[in-house]
Write an enzyme that holds these catalytic residues in place. Structure first.
Site, PDB file in Angstrom:
ATOM      1  N   ASP A 183       0.871  -1.165   0.000  1.00 43.29           N
ATOM      2  CA  ASP A 183       0.000   0.000   0.000  1.00 43.29           C
ATOM      3  C   ASP A 183       0.915   1.224   0.000  1.00 43.29           C
ATOM      4  O   ASP A 183       2.139   1.098  -0.153  1.00 43.29           O
ATOM      5  CB  ASP A 183      -0.963  -0.023   1.192  1.00 43.29           C
ATOM      6  CG  ASP A 183      -0.283   0.174   2.547  1.00 43.29           C
ATOM      7  OD1 ASP A 183       0.961   0.284   2.613  1.00 43.29           O
ATOM      8  OD2 ASP A 183      -1.012   0.203   3.554  1.00 43.29           O
TER       9      ASP A 183
ATOM     10  N   CYS B 180       3.145  -3.086   4.046  1.00 43.58           N
ATOM     11  CA  CYS B 180       2.273  -1.966   4.391  1.00 43.58           C
ATOM     12  C   CYS B 180       2.975  -1.196   5.503  1.00 43.58           C
ATOM     13  O   CYS B 180       4.149  -1.449   5.777  1.00 43.58           O
ATOM     14  CB  CYS B 180       0.863  -2.430   4.773  1.00 43.58           C
ATOM     15  SG  CYS B 180       0.717  -3.421   6.273  1.00 43.58           S
ATOM     16  N   GLY B 181       2.302  -0.268   6.126  1.00 42.32           N
ATOM     17  CA  GLY B 181       2.962   0.549   7.132  1.00 42.32           C
ATOM     18  C   GLY B 181       3.609  -0.260   8.242  1.00 42.32           C
ATOM     19  O   GLY B 181       4.778  -0.088   8.566  1.00 42.32           O
ATOM     20  N   THR B 182       2.836  -1.169   8.845  1.00 43.26           N
ATOM     21  CA  THR B 182       3.368  -2.009   9.926  1.00 43.26           C
ATOM     22  C   THR B 182       3.530  -3.472   9.522  1.00 43.26           C
ATOM     23  O   THR B 182       4.229  -4.216  10.194  1.00 43.26           O
ATOM     24  CB  THR B 182       2.435  -1.981  11.151  1.00 43.26           C
ATOM     25  OG1 THR B 182       1.163  -2.537  10.762  1.00 43.26           O
ATOM     26  CG2 THR B 182       2.274  -0.569  11.700  1.00 43.26           C
TER      27      THR B 182
ATOM     28  N   ILE C 148       1.042  -5.482   9.702  1.00 39.70           N
ATOM     29  CA  ILE C 148      -0.026  -6.187  10.414  1.00 39.70           C
ATOM     30  C   ILE C 148      -1.236  -6.411   9.512  1.00 39.70           C
ATOM     31  O   ILE C 148      -1.742  -7.533   9.399  1.00 39.70           O
ATOM     32  CB  ILE C 148      -0.424  -5.428  11.705  1.00 39.70           C
ATOM     33  CG1 ILE C 148       0.757  -5.375  12.667  1.00 39.70           C
ATOM     34  CG2 ILE C 148      -1.640  -6.082  12.355  1.00 39.70           C
ATOM     35  CD1 ILE C 148       0.568  -4.411  13.834  1.00 39.70           C
TER      36      ILE C 148
ATOM     37  N   MET D 126      -1.565  -6.383   6.219  1.00 38.75           N
ATOM     38  CA  MET D 126      -1.296  -7.302   5.110  1.00 38.75           C
ATOM     39  C   MET D 126      -1.235  -8.747   5.607  1.00 38.75           C
ATOM     40  O   MET D 126      -1.691  -9.665   4.917  1.00 38.75           O
ATOM     41  CB  MET D 126       0.005  -6.941   4.399  1.00 38.75           C
ATOM     42  CG  MET D 126      -0.054  -5.661   3.595  1.00 38.75           C
ATOM     43  SD  MET D 126      -1.099  -5.821   2.135  1.00 38.75           S
ATOM     44  CE  MET D 126      -0.434  -4.472   1.143  1.00 38.75           C
TER      45      MET D 126
ATOM     46  N   HIS E  46      11.075 -22.883   9.814  1.00 42.67           N
ATOM     47  CA  HIS E  46      10.131 -23.619  10.646  1.00 42.67           C
ATOM     48  C   HIS E  46       8.707 -23.614  10.102  1.00 42.67           C
ATOM     49  O   HIS E  46       7.946 -24.545  10.376  1.00 42.67           O
ATOM     50  CB  HIS E  46      10.109 -23.049  12.062  1.00 42.67           C
ATOM     51  CG  HIS E  46      11.323 -23.405  12.851  1.00 42.67           C
ATOM     52  ND1 HIS E  46      11.400 -23.203  14.205  1.00 42.67           N
ATOM     53  CD2 HIS E  46      12.511 -23.952  12.494  1.00 42.67           C
ATOM     54  CE1 HIS E  46      12.582 -23.606  14.644  1.00 42.67           C
ATOM     55  NE2 HIS E  46      13.271 -24.057  13.621  1.00 42.67           N
ATOM     56  N   ASN E  47       8.325 -22.561   9.362  1.00 48.91           N
ATOM     57  CA  ASN E  47       6.933 -22.418   8.928  1.00 48.91           C
ATOM     58  C   ASN E  47       6.747 -22.486   7.420  1.00 48.91           C
ATOM     59  O   ASN E  47       5.625 -22.423   6.945  1.00 48.91           O
ATOM     60  CB  ASN E  47       6.360 -21.097   9.448  1.00 48.91           C
ATOM     61  CG  ASN E  47       6.416 -21.042  10.956  1.00 48.91           C
ATOM     62  OD1 ASN E  47       5.716 -21.775  11.632  1.00 48.91           O
ATOM     63  ND2 ASN E  47       7.279 -20.199  11.492  1.00 48.91           N
TER      64      ASN E  47
ATOM     65  N   ARG F 272       7.075   1.251   7.681  1.00 49.42           N
ATOM     66  CA  ARG F 272       7.310   2.307   8.669  1.00 49.42           C
ATOM     67  C   ARG F 272       7.993   1.752   9.917  1.00 49.42           C
ATOM     68  O   ARG F 272       8.123   2.459  10.914  1.00 49.42           O
ATOM     69  CB  ARG F 272       5.987   2.969   9.038  1.00 49.42           C
ATOM     70  CG  ARG F 272       5.344   3.676   7.857  1.00 49.42           C
ATOM     71  CD  ARG F 272       4.010   4.260   8.199  1.00 49.42           C
ATOM     72  NE  ARG F 272       3.459   4.957   7.036  1.00 49.42           N
ATOM     73  CZ  ARG F 272       2.173   5.109   6.801  1.00 49.42           C
ATOM     74  NH1 ARG F 272       1.280   4.634   7.656  1.00 49.42           N
ATOM     75  NH2 ARG F 272       1.759   5.742   5.722  1.00 49.42           N
TER      76      ARG F 272
ATOM     77  N   HIS G  30       8.464 -29.917  11.838  1.00 49.52           N
ATOM     78  CA  HIS G  30       7.807 -28.703  11.357  1.00 49.52           C
ATOM     79  C   HIS G  30       6.783 -29.028  10.276  1.00 49.52           C
ATOM     80  O   HIS G  30       5.737 -28.388  10.192  1.00 49.52           O
ATOM     81  CB  HIS G  30       8.844 -27.701  10.853  1.00 49.52           C
ATOM     82  CG  HIS G  30       9.874 -27.383  11.884  1.00 49.52           C
ATOM     83  ND1 HIS G  30       9.573 -26.704  13.044  1.00 49.52           N
ATOM     84  CD2 HIS G  30      11.187 -27.690  11.958  1.00 49.52           C
ATOM     85  CE1 HIS G  30      10.672 -26.593  13.784  1.00 49.52           C
ATOM     86  NE2 HIS G  30      11.660 -27.192  13.148  1.00 49.52           N
TER      87      HIS G  30
ATOM     88  N   ARG H 214       3.518 -30.005  11.778  1.00 50.88           N
ATOM     89  CA  ARG H 214       2.736 -28.850  12.241  1.00 50.88           C
ATOM     90  C   ARG H 214       2.008 -28.190  11.077  1.00 50.88           C
ATOM     91  O   ARG H 214       0.856 -27.774  11.207  1.00 50.88           O
ATOM     92  CB  ARG H 214       3.662 -27.865  12.954  1.00 50.88           C
ATOM     93  CG  ARG H 214       4.208 -28.464  14.241  1.00 50.88           C
ATOM     94  CD  ARG H 214       5.365 -27.690  14.809  1.00 50.88           C
ATOM     95  NE  ARG H 214       5.862 -28.373  16.011  1.00 50.88           N
ATOM     96  CZ  ARG H 214       7.047 -28.167  16.523  1.00 50.88           C
ATOM     97  NH1 ARG H 214       7.883 -27.297  15.964  1.00 50.88           N
ATOM     98  NH2 ARG H 214       7.433 -28.817  17.601  1.00 50.88           N
TER      99      ARG H 214
END
Length: 150
Positions: free
Chosen positions: A7, A64-66, A68, A70, A97-98, A108, A132, A135
């Site tokens: 963004d 994006c800014g943080t 979070i 996205m 691991h993921n 930002r 992994h 999981r």
């Protein structure tokens, strides 16, 4: 192919990452945004996550800014493991691991230099498999149970 999107809050960092990907000779598609005008992050997160979820792109990077917003959007899609990272260790673990197929960064929150190091670490790290994978299989089973598998 790696798809990348942001963004307005992540535009500058996205451009820096695109430079790195070009230096590395990696095929990349920029899904926007392409100017600093205010936009809604879900529009770009959806566009990118859909391509990765449907197998049209192997992996993606969202900014994006943080990071979070996205992350929240991307993880709504089946087969997506979008990981928000703020340092090289987190980017490495996201893959090791993921097996994260989308790396999410905050424009930002981190510098361009740190972002470049994080992207390199994420790209260079191999998924460890083993316990992994078990999981990830549980997550896939949950997606199936919830009717989220595409």
């Amino acid at each position: 192919m790696i798809v990348i999107a942001s963004d307005h809050g992540g535009l500058d960092l996205k451009e820096a990452i695109k430079g790195l990907l070009a230096e590395l000779g990696l095929a990349t598609e920029d899904l926007g945004t392409n100017n600093g005008d205010s936009v809604d992050y879900p529009d770009f997160g959806v566009k990118l996550a859909r391509q990765v979820s449907e197998g049209k792109a192997e992996k993606g990077i969202l900014v994006c800014g943080t990071g979070i917003g996205m992350s929240i959007v991307a993880n709504k899609f089946p087969k997506i493991r979008a990981a928000l990272a703020t340092d090289v260790f987190m980017a490495t673990m996201a893959k090791e691991h993921n097996n994260a197929n989308i790396l999410v960064l905050g424009g930002r929150v981190i510098t361009a230099e740190l972002a470049r190091d994080m992207v390199k670490a994420w790209l260079d790290t191999e998924f460890a498999g083993g316990r992994h994978q078990g999981r990830l299989d549980k997550i896939a089973a949950l997606e199936q149970e919830l009717g989220l598998h595409a």
